[in-house]
Scaffold this motif. Structure first.
Motif, mmCIF file in Angstrom:
data_model
loop_
_atom_site.group_PDB
_atom_site.id
_atom_site.type_symbol
_atom_site.label_atom_id
_atom_site.label_comp_id
_atom_site.label_asym_id
_atom_site.label_seq_id
_atom_site.Cartn_x
_atom_site.Cartn_y
_atom_site.Cartn_z
ATOM 1 N N GLY A 164 31.904 -48.284 -51.009
ATOM 2 C CA GLY A 164 32.717 -49.491 -51.136
ATOM 3 C C GLY A 164 31.977 -50.536 -51.962
ATOM 4 N N GLN A 165 30.695 -50.689 -51.664
ATOM 5 C CA GLN A 165 29.881 -51.685 -52.400
ATOM 6 C C GLN A 165 29.798 -51.335 -53.885
ATOM 7 N N ARG A 166 29.575 -50.044 -54.145
ATOM 8 C CA ARG A 166 29.432 -49.633 -55.560
ATOM 9 C C ARG A 166 30.739 -49.809 -56.320
ATOM 10 N N LEU A 167 31.830 -49.476 -55.646
ATOM 11 C CA LEU A 167 33.127 -49.639 -56.305
ATOM 12 C C LEU A 167 33.431 -51.113 -56.576
ATOM 13 N N PHE A 168 33.032 -51.941 -55.624
ATOM 14 C CA PHE A 168 33.269 -53.379 -55.820
ATOM 15 C C PHE A 168 32.465 -53.871 -57.032
ATOM 16 N N GLU A 169 31.239 -53.379 -57.172
ATOM 17 C CA GLU A 169 30.432 -53.754 -58.343
ATOM 18 C C GLU A 169 31.082 -53.242 -59.625
ATOM 19 N N TRP A 170 31.688 -52.078 -59.556
ATOM 20 C CA TRP A 170 32.401 -51.565 -60.737
ATOM 21 C C TRP A 170 33.544 -52.523 -61.108
ATOM 22 N N CYS A 171 34.279 -52.958 -60.073
ATOM 23 C CA CYS A 171 35.399 -53.880 -60.338
ATOM 24 C C CYS A 171 34.877 -55.155 -61.002
ATOM 25 N N LYS A 172 33.744 -55.642 -60.529
ATOM 26 C CA LYS A 172 33.194 -56.882 -61.110
ATOM 27 C C LYS A 172 32.809 -56.659 -62.569
ATOM 28 N N ARG A 173 32.184 -55.504 -62.818
ATOM 29 C CA ARG A 173 31.752 -55.221 -64.188
ATOM 30 C C ARG A 173 32.976 -55.090 -65.110
ATOM 31 N N SER A 174 33.994 -54.466 -64.568
ATOM 32 C CA SER A 174 35.203 -54.276 -65.363
ATOM 33 C C SER A 174 35.899 -55.623 -65.620
ATOM 34 N N GLU A 175 35.864 -56.505 -64.623
ATOM 35 C CA GLU A 175 36.466 -57.841 -64.787
ATOM 36 C C GLU A 175 35.747 -58.625 -65.898
ATOM 37 N N CYS A 176 34.461 -58.311 -66.104
ATOM 38 C CA CYS A 176 33.715 -58.996 -67.183
ATOM 39 C C CYS A 176 34.376 -58.762 -68.545
ATOM 40 N N THR A 177 35.071 -57.638 -68.720
ATOM 41 C CA THR A 177 35.715 -57.427 -70.023
ATOM 42 C C THR A 177 36.896 -58.388 -70.183
ATOM 43 N N ASP A 178 37.557 -58.730 -69.080
ATOM 44 C CA ASP A 178 38.640 -59.710 -69.186
ATOM 45 C C ASP A 178 38.087 -61.105 -69.434
ATOM 46 N N GLU A 179 36.938 -61.383 -68.840
ATOM 47 C CA GLU A 179 36.381 -62.741 -68.950
ATOM 48 C C GLU A 179 35.404 -62.867 -70.115
ATOM 49 N N ALA A 180 35.091 -61.789 -70.787
ATOM 50 C CA ALA A 180 34.111 -61.793 -71.888
ATOM 51 C C ALA A 180 32.779 -62.388 -71.454
ATOM 52 N N SER A 181 32.386 -62.131 -70.235
ATOM 53 C CA SER A 181 31.137 -62.738 -69.760
ATOM 54 C C SER A 181 30.092 -61.664 -69.490
ATOM 55 N N SER A 182 28.826 -62.093 -69.466
ATOM 56 C CA SER A 182 27.740 -61.171 -69.148
ATOM 57 C C SER A 182 27.826 -60.780 -67.686
ATOM 58 N N SER A 183 28.184 -61.763 -66.844
ATOM 59 C CA SER A 183 28.371 -61.477 -65.421
ATOM 60 C C SER A 183 29.397 -62.474 -64.896
ATOM 61 N N LEU A 184 29.954 -62.190 -63.728
ATOM 62 C CA LEU A 184 30.968 -63.101 -63.180
ATOM 63 C C LEU A 184 30.320 -64.348 -62.582
#
Ligand SMILES: Cc1cc2nc3c(=O)[nH]c(=O)nc-3n(C[C@H](O)[C@H](O)[C@H](O)COP(=O)(O)OP(=O)(O)OC[C@H]3O[C@@H](n4cnc5c(N)ncnc54)[C@H](O)[C@@H]3O)c2cc1C
Length: 498
Positions: A164-184
């Motif tokens: 669950g934790q790893r998948l959540f980190e994947w979601c965060k990393r993927s969200e970075c493409t929407d936000e164009a950021s290095s990290s959320l």
């Protein structure tokens, strides 16, 4: 008042904002319009290429975000540029009988069960929707999106399992493409509510001409010679007065060519302004605008296209997603690490969230990477990047993966006239105020030092100047029309003189 037939307008930048501005002015009867573009092609962050044969590959914008109330979607529809069938990018290249899905793999090579993936992704999406629809608890008002998500996730059932934790980190990393950021952790949670997602989905509905067809439609509405490419503008002198200055603005190109104008519409990307805004204007930009340029974020998103001789993924696979082992704490330290020689350079590829299948290209995958890791990747050669991607694909999936026949990656950070991909609101920034400050024309009513007799000398358009559609092509397009409209309204009925 001067009739519009003699008014001179210079537009800096031939992306969607610049072209929509020029086209709107031309339709209103303005005759002296010159668009100056630094690159050797118009389009800016729309960059349609054909490296793998006849079908297009988009290095920049790919999707039209939403349909209802989207003037760019409407333009595409009117011009017959849409595909008849509007499916998702991933579905269109796969046989209709199979419902395609993303395959999620752990570092160990295990394919994750879809119900587990769905649960975490649905929870993540519920949390981000709250941020986008202003439903955040006031306790999150000063937090970053990453901080808010971590806090909420920690209290959930999914946080109790490693997967669950790893998948959540994947979601965060993927969200970075929407936000164009290095990290959320670089993105404000509370400010996201100003972004407006238009109804009608996120479709890759453009036909065989891709996004370039929209650029071409705008170019076709302009007389030949209106757009001059390879004309990087070095400086803009405004508030020019006196007999020797019939026009209050002069625009100087790097090669020495000079254009005078009554109005200049500046549509250069925020990334370019961050690097050059201070030196580009004389008199200097007012403090409100200079600080908007500094405060708004502009991050990098890059794509890595891999063309293989043969497809090695199953029919029903729409994308191969990489779920790294790092837990949330490792990730936070990793993403926050500021050290120049930091370990992140050696492990830049850990920022690749996955590889999607590509519409109309049955043997091509598109990898996504953001932030400083994307910027670092741009310095590496394509063959090496291809080798790294193949290593990842082999180790995560366990499938037999041949070397790619071709590798192509975007380099939006290295592009000197862009310097990144799109805009985001950092924590602690009043995004509405900053977008508006960026959009405000010069001289401003409060500019006591500058004559108000010649209004709208320098106007600003472009994706970053839109309060609710920043990051998008339709946002850029609308801002070009908005600034053209300001000039048209200034001359009122006089435009009919032309
Ligand atoms: C990888 C990527 C994926 C994207 N995906 C999507 C998507 O799917 N959907 C979507 O809606 N949006 C997407 N976007 C965002 C979208 O492409 C932009 O928001 C939009 O194209 C910006 O248009 P613009 O006119 O504001 O700026 P630009 O297109 O950047 O145009 C500005 C122009 O100014 C020129 N310029 C800069 N400096 C000078 C100078 N000194 N002199 C003269 N000219 C200069 C530049 O060369 C450029 O051509 C994506 C962007 C990227 C990078």
């Amino acid at each position: 008042m001067i009739p519009s037939s003699s008014v001179k307008v210079v537009v800096v930048g031939a992306g969607l904002a610049g072209l929509s501005a020029a086209s709107t002015l031309m339709k209103a009867g303005f005759q002296h319009i010159q668009v100056l573009e630094a690159m050797s092609r118009p389009g800016g962050r729309v960059h349609t290429t054909r490296p793998f044969g006849q079908d297009v590959i988009e290095l920049g914008a790919n999707w039209i975000h939403g349909q209802e109330g989207n003037p760019l979607f409407q333009l595409a529809q009117e011009q017959g540029l849409l595909l008849e069938e509007s499916g998702s990018a991933k579905t269109m290249c796969l046989p209709g009988s199979v419902t395609p899905r993303d395959y999620f793999f752990e570092e160990s090579g295990r394919k994750l069960p879809m119900d587990q993936v769905d649960q975490v992704c649905a929870f993540f999406s519920k949390l981000t929707s709250r941020a986008f629809s202003s439903e955040l608890d006031p306790k999150h008002s000063t937090q970053s999106l990453g901080g808010y998500l971590d806090q909420e996730f920690a209290q959930s059932l999914q946080a109790t399992s490693k997967v669950g934790q790893r998948l959540f980190e994947w979601c965060k990393r993927s969200e970075c493409t929407d936000e164009a950021s290095s990290s959320l952790y670089e993105v404000s949670a509370v400010q996201l509510c100003h972004y407006v997602a238009l109804e009608g989905g996120f479709f890759n509905s453009l036909g065989p001409g891709g996004y370039q067809a929209l650029v071409d439609t705008l170019l076709d509405s302009l007389p030949p010679g209106t757009v001059l490419c390879d004309r990087p503008v070095r400086s803009i002198r405004w508030a020019l007065e006196g007999e020797s200055h019939a026009h209050p603005v002069s625009v100087l190109c790097q090669a020495g060519q000079c254009f005078t104008a009554d109005h200049v519409i500046v549509t250069v990307p925020l990334g370019f302004l961050k690097e050059n805004g201070a030196a580009m204007f004389e008199p200097a930009l007012p403090t409100s605008k200079a600080s908007a340029i500094e405060r708004l974020g502009f991050g990098t998103v890059d794509k890595i296209y891999l063309r293989f001789e043969k497809r090695f993924w199953p029919d029903d696979c729409a994308g191969i997603q990489l779920v790294w082992d790092a837990g949330p704490e490792d990730e936070k330290v990793y993403q926050h690490s500021q050290s120049e020689g930091g370990a992140w350079r050696d492990t830049w590829y850990k920022k690749i969230c996955g590889f999607d299948t590509v519409a109309r290209h049955p043997t091509v995958l598109c990898g996504w990477i953001t932030g400083r890791e994307a910027q670092h990747m741009e310095t590496l050669d394509e063959r090496m990047v291809g080798e790294v991607c193949v290593r990842l694909l082999r180790s995560f999936t366990g499938w037999s993966v041949e070397e790619p026949a071709q590798v192509l990656m975007s380099k939006w950070w290295s592009e000197p006239f862009v310097r990144g991909s799109y805009t985001y609101p950092p924590p602690g920034v009043d995004a509405v105020r900053e977008h508006n400050a960026l959009a405000a024309p010069l001289p401003q009513p409060s500019d006591a030092g500058h004559s108000q007799e010649k209004p709208l000398q320098v106007l600003f358009a472009g994706e970053a100047t839109h309060v609710s559609f920043y990051t998008t092509t339709h946002g850029a397009y609308i801002t070009g029309i908005r600034e053209a409209q300001r000039i048209i309204e200034l001359y009122g009925d006089k435009k009919l003189d032309s």
